[in-house]
Design a protein around this motif. Structure first.
Motif, PDB file in Angstrom:
ATOM      1  N   UNK A  88       0.829  -1.195   0.000  1.00 28.11           N
ATOM      2  CA  UNK A  88       0.000   0.000   0.000  1.00 28.11           C
ATOM      3  C   UNK A  88       0.869   1.253   0.000  1.00 28.11           C
ATOM      4  N   UNK A  89       0.357   2.289  -0.619  1.00 30.81           N
ATOM      5  CA  UNK A  89       1.015   3.590  -0.629  1.00 30.81           C
ATOM      6  C   UNK A  89       0.109   4.557   0.118  1.00 30.81           C
ATOM      7  N   UNK A  90       0.691   5.322   1.021  1.00 30.64           N
ATOM      8  CA  UNK A  90      -0.058   6.338   1.754  1.00 30.64           C
ATOM      9  C   UNK A  90       0.300   7.690   1.157  1.00 30.64           C
ATOM     10  N   UNK A  91      -0.719   8.463   0.816  1.00 30.79           N
ATOM     11  CA  UNK A  91      -0.508   9.794   0.255  1.00 30.79           C
ATOM     12  C   UNK A  91      -1.220  10.817   1.128  1.00 30.79           C
ATOM     13  N   UNK A  92      -0.592  11.967   1.285  1.00 31.09           N
ATOM     14  CA  UNK A  92      -1.144  13.036   2.122  1.00 31.09           C
ATOM     15  C   UNK A  92      -1.581  14.239   1.306  1.00 31.09           C
ATOM     16  N   UNK A 111       8.024  14.972   6.441  1.00 34.18           N
ATOM     17  CA  UNK A 111       7.663  13.571   6.192  1.00 34.18           C
ATOM     18  C   UNK A 111       6.323  13.494   5.464  1.00 34.18           C
ATOM     19  N   UNK A 112       5.382  14.343   5.858  1.00 31.05           N
ATOM     20  CA  UNK A 112       4.079  14.365   5.196  1.00 31.05           C
ATOM     21  C   UNK A 112       4.220  14.797   3.742  1.00 31.05           C
ATOM     22  N   UNK A 113       5.062  15.783   3.482  1.00 29.69           N
ATOM     23  CA  UNK A 113       5.283  16.254   2.110  1.00 29.69           C
ATOM     24  C   UNK A 113       5.848  15.157   1.227  1.00 29.69           C
ATOM     25  N   UNK A 114       6.660  14.278   1.814  1.00 28.72           N
ATOM     26  CA  UNK A 114       7.297  13.193   1.063  1.00 28.72           C
ATOM     27  C   UNK A 114       6.480  11.901   1.105  1.00 28.72           C
TER      28      UNK A 114
END
Length: 90
Positions: free
Chosen positions: A2-6, A36-39
């Motif tokens: 899974x990939x988490x995106x913000x 970290x959220x930006x990345x």
């Protein structure tokens, strides 16, 4: 996998007129966490909960979990998930 995106976080912040500066200065969110959220890197559930509280929103308005396709299958193919009968008994 899974990939988490913000990406949804930045849109929610824009709608609510909350800046990164405000999160850091007034809500004590660390610049490292913002980075970290930006990345789209891992952040704790505590951080997600804190952002939801600050922004008055749901988790879905902060993050999105995307399932990576496996074996060349397209996302959303029904056979990418195990069938109930294939799961181990508990």
């Amino acid at each position: 996998m899974h990939i988490v995106k913000y990406d949804r976080l930045w849109e929610t912040m824009r709608k609510k007129k909350v800046t990164q500066y405000r999160l850091i200065k007034y809500y004590n969110v660390s610049a490292g966490q913002i980075g970290r959220l930006k990345k789209n890197m891992y952040v704790s559930t505590h951080t997600i909960e804190m952002l939801c509280t600050i922004l008055g929103c749901s988790v879905e308005e902060v993050m999105e979990v995307i399932r990576e396709p496996q074996d060349g299958r397209k996302q959303g193919d029904s056979d990418t998930m195990p069938k109930p009968q294939d799961l181990p008994e508990t």
